[in-house]
Design a protein around this motif. Structure first.
Motif, PDB file in Angstrom:
ATOM      1  N   ALA A 586       3.354  23.864  65.038  1.00  0.00           N
ATOM      2  CA  ALA A 586       3.516  25.054  64.197  1.00  0.00           C
ATOM      3  C   ALA A 586       4.924  25.615  64.280  1.00  0.00           C
ATOM      4  O   ALA A 586       5.403  26.272  63.343  1.00  0.00           O
ATOM      5  CB  ALA A 586       2.503  26.116  64.597  1.00  0.00           C
ATOM      6  N   ALA A 587       5.603  25.367  65.407  1.00  0.00           N
ATOM      7  CA  ALA A 587       6.978  25.843  65.585  1.00  0.00           C
ATOM      8  C   ALA A 587       8.005  24.842  65.090  1.00  0.00           C
ATOM      9  O   ALA A 587       9.218  25.077  65.207  1.00  0.00           O
ATOM     10  CB  ALA A 587       7.232  26.155  67.058  1.00  0.00           C
ATOM     11  N   GLY A 588       7.542  23.699  64.543  1.00  0.00           N
ATOM     12  CA  GLY A 588       8.456  22.674  64.074  1.00  0.00           C
ATOM     13  C   GLY A 588       9.120  21.900  65.194  1.00  0.00           C
ATOM     14  O   GLY A 588      10.201  21.322  65.008  1.00  0.00           O
ATOM     15  N   MET A 589       8.483  21.852  66.355  1.00  0.00           N
ATOM     16  CA  MET A 589       9.040  21.166  67.516  1.00  0.00           C
ATOM     17  C   MET A 589       8.299  19.852  67.749  1.00  0.00           C
ATOM     18  O   MET A 589       7.106  19.722  67.418  1.00  0.00           O
ATOM     19  CB  MET A 589       8.934  22.072  68.756  1.00  0.00           C
ATOM     20  CG  MET A 589       9.675  23.382  68.615  1.00  0.00           C
ATOM     21  SD  MET A 589       9.300  24.561  69.951  1.00  0.00           S
ATOM     22  CE  MET A 589       9.959  23.676  71.377  1.00  0.00           C
ATOM     23  N   ALA A 590       8.972  18.915  68.347  1.00  0.00           N
ATOM     24  CA  ALA A 590       8.381  17.596  68.578  1.00  0.00           C
ATOM     25  C   ALA A 590       7.420  17.633  69.759  1.00  0.00           C
ATOM     26  O   ALA A 590       7.680  18.284  70.771  1.00  0.00           O
ATOM     27  CB  ALA A 590       9.485  16.574  68.847  1.00  0.00           C
ATOM     28  N   VAL A 591       6.305  16.931  69.602  1.00  0.00           N
ATOM     29  CA  VAL A 591       5.327  16.780  70.673  1.00  0.00           C
ATOM     30  C   VAL A 591       5.467  15.369  71.229  1.00  0.00           C
ATOM     31  O   VAL A 591       5.256  14.382  70.516  1.00  0.00           O
ATOM     32  CB  VAL A 591       3.892  17.017  70.166  1.00  0.00           C
ATOM     33  CG1 VAL A 591       2.887  16.824  71.297  1.00  0.00           C
ATOM     34  CG2 VAL A 591       3.758  18.406  69.562  1.00  0.00           C
ATOM     35  N   THR A 592       5.826  15.269  72.497  1.00  0.00           N
ATOM     36  CA  THR A 592       6.055  13.960  73.106  1.00  0.00           C
ATOM     37  C   THR A 592       4.729  13.292  73.450  1.00  0.00           C
ATOM     38  O   THR A 592       3.688  13.952  73.561  1.00  0.00           O
ATOM     39  CB  THR A 592       6.884  14.109  74.390  1.00  0.00           C
ATOM     40  OG1 THR A 592       6.098  14.807  75.370  1.00  0.00           O
ATOM     41  CG2 THR A 592       8.168  14.889  74.125  1.00  0.00           C
TER      42      THR A 592
END
Length: 610
Positions: A586-592
């Motif tokens: 939702a924050a536009g961050m990558a999930v590793t």
């Protein structure tokens, strides 16, 4: 919402005697439309002297006093031959009866019109009975078997949902003791019923969902499927259902416009009450199901020593509610997520409210989690008419305890590659299955044993349980791809308060919070704010517009009136401290991949896994 502890061995094997019980209740409903129930209690085999009949002042799972005797009238007594007996009332809760011949029959009328987890409600649709609010009991006869006979109104089609022991008669039940009887809420109504089996063969347990509601059968059966899924996830944590004394666990649900919202766990059943319907509030209702069913392990059998035994004649205080209620609250949305009913985003939203409270509320300055637990008699549906300062001094042990649970679960996973699930199973094995009551030191000792580090356990309890620190939730949640951030970054505020707006400004109707601009300026409950920097306002939107033009740190002039005094003061606005939890997505961050694995191991379903 805890309950009375009952330590029984092989309770399900207690036979139901064919002879008349020494204590017997006869219950009828001749005036249900006016919320009245007629009750006769017969006490046999009495020794010489006065018989003291009491009504409870507190109820299992409630910690405050409720004075149930206020709803009783038309009290009368006769002996075994029908001869009238004298009644003396030494206090508001007791009726002393003398001159009997070894048998006393006491009859009375009870007015009851609050359906929920504490009181009772009698009307044409149902008889919803919480036992301490309904039934007188004989002093010093706690161990006598009790028999209860219910007489539903003619043509009502009422059936009984209860954890009382059944007999060959559909409306006759027994209890092996007073403690068990008072712990056994009973619903008589034309409810819908869904049953399923849990546990291992050859002797599985039965779970019953008895629901009195105004919805459809399709809604009921769909909801029952989600309840089954949540129950299955909970059983996975402990490896077994709790040993239900009657072989059955019963959800007693009243989802009706005329009840009061509540949930209350009992040893082999729980009360679920709400004005919401399955059509509009199923997810919220499921949260109460998840919370109360977890209590069948945590509280009902994993039992704080401070609540053992439960005392029906006084307020009951516990130092362990941060664990008993708080850890249960932590697991409440977690099981719903594991059951696949909610998403990661919805789970993050559930965490947000709790994190925001423990992060921003000033109560941690005054009490720790143990001391917050001890305040339950003042806050758990307690009644008082004087104003209080609880917004500054109290954080619910439900909320703070849930965040301690989150802190411990993620810390165990990160530092020790262990889980809170397995810690709870160890607590169950030592204190639940054995029904050996625990205290705070027992929980710390087990954490040291479980983690392999007594030092870690000591530090954790000193900092977060006996201390007033909170965890580093930003770092902990980041491991699972959840972001903690300011909810309204850069937004100026005077501080959290409740307002009542009119043409002359806004009156503060709640206490202002320690550390906020209003509090520091000496503006508190009852003050009417007339203007801010000379600008008047008459609505929340107008106040928001005035503040939106300002910046955190900027000083503003406030004109106000309070108790006949008019004044102007200057305050420095602060940034809105509210925080929220959102997924990295939702924050536009990558999930590793590591985050995905951690998240799945934490939030993924367990039921059915090999």
């Amino acid at each position: 919402m805890t309950n009375t502890c009952l330590t029984f061995t092989a309770l399900a094997m207690i036979p139901v005697s064919g002879a008349a019980a020494q204590i017997e209740y006869d219950v009828s409903f001749p005036n249900a439309v006016h919320h009245e129930v007629e009750i006769t209690v017969t006490v046999r085999d009495l020794p010489a002297g006065a018989l003291g009949m009491r009504l409870s002042r507190s109820s299992p799972g409630r910690y405050a006093l409720h004075e149930f005797g206020k709803n009783v009238y038309n009290v009368r007594a006769v002996d075994g031959n029908g001869r009238s007996l004298a009644i003396h009332r030494p206090d508001p809760y007791q009726w002393d009866i003398t001159g009997h011949n070894g048998t006393v029959k006491v009859s009375y009328t009870l007015f009851a019109d609050r359906g929920g987890g504490t009181y009772s409600q009698i009307d044409e649709s149902h008889a919803h009975m919480n036992m301490p609010a309904t039934f007188m009991w004989a002093k010093n006869m706690d161990d006598r078997e009790i028999r209860a006979v219910f007489h539903p109104p003619a043509g009502s089609n009422w059936r009984a949902a209860t954890q009382l022991f059944p007999t060959s008669e559909a409306m006759t039940f027994t209890a092996p003791s007073l403690q068990y009887f008072l712990d056994s809420p009973t619903e008589l109504s034309d409810f819908m019923l869904h049953e399923w089996s849990v546990g291992d063969d050859p002797n599985p347990y039965t779970i019953r969902l008895a629901m009195h509601h105004l919805g459809t059968e399709d809604e009921f059966h769909h909801y029952a499927e989600t309840v089954e899924a949540v129950v299955a996830e909970q059983i996975e944590v402990f490896g077994t259902p709790a040993a239900y004394d009657v072989g059955t666990y019963t959800f007693i649900a009243d989802y009706l416009p005329w009840v009061s919202g509540d949930g209350m766990e009992h040893r082999n059943s729980t009360i679920l009450a709400s004005t919401a319907s399955l059509a509009t509030g199923a997810l919220r209702l499921l949260g109460t199901v998840s919370h109360e069913y977890f209590h069948s392990w945590n509280v009902e059998r994993i039992r704080p020593s401070s609540l053992e035994p439960f005392d029906f004649e006084r307020a009951n205080m516990s130092r362990e509610l941060w664990f008993a209620e708080g850890f249960t609250s932590y697991y409440t949305p977690l099981f719903i997520r594991r059951a696949g009913v909610t998403s990661n985003e919805q789970f993050a939203s559930a965490m947000s409210g709790r994190l925001n409270t423990v992060t921003t509320a000033p109560g941690r300055q005054f009490f720790n989690a143990v001391e917050m637990s001890m305040q339950a008699p003042f806050v758990d549906a307690a009644s008082a008419i004087d104003p209080n300062n609880r917004s500054n001094t109290f954080i619910s042990y439900y909320t703070w305890g849930a965040m301690i649970g989150l802190n411990l679960d993620l810390t165990l996973r990160i530092q020790f590659e262990k889980t809170l699930d397995d810690y709870m199973r160890l607590v169950w094995e030592r204190h639940g299955a054995t029904e050996i009551p625990y205290d705070v030191s027992d929980l710390q000792q087990l954490l040291g044993e479980f983690s392999g580090s007594a030092s870690f356990a000591s530090t954790f309890f000193d900092n977060f349980v006996r201390g007033q620190e909170i965890g580093n939730y930003e770092a902990l949640l980041a491991r699972a791809g959840f972001l903690v951030r300011k909810r309204n970054a850069g937004e100026p505020t005077l501080g959290q308060a409740q307002w009542r707006f009119d043409a002359r400004g806004a009156t503060i109707t709640s206490g202002t919070l320690v550390g906020t601009p209003l509090y520091e300026a000496g503006v508190d409950r009852g003050a009417r704010i007339i203007s801010i920097d000379g600008q008047s306002f008459a609505s929340a939107d107008e106040l928001t517009e005035i503040l939106r033009a300002k910046s955190p740190g900027e000083r503003v002039a406030i004109a106000y009136e309070n108790r006949g005094h008019s004044a102007t003061t200057s305050v420095a606005l602060i940034e809105n401290p509210s925080v929220e939890v959102i997924t990295y997505e939702a924050a536009g961050m990558a999930v590793t991949p590591a985050m995905e694995t951690f998240r799945e191991n934490w939030l993924g379903g367990r039921a059915g896994r090999e």
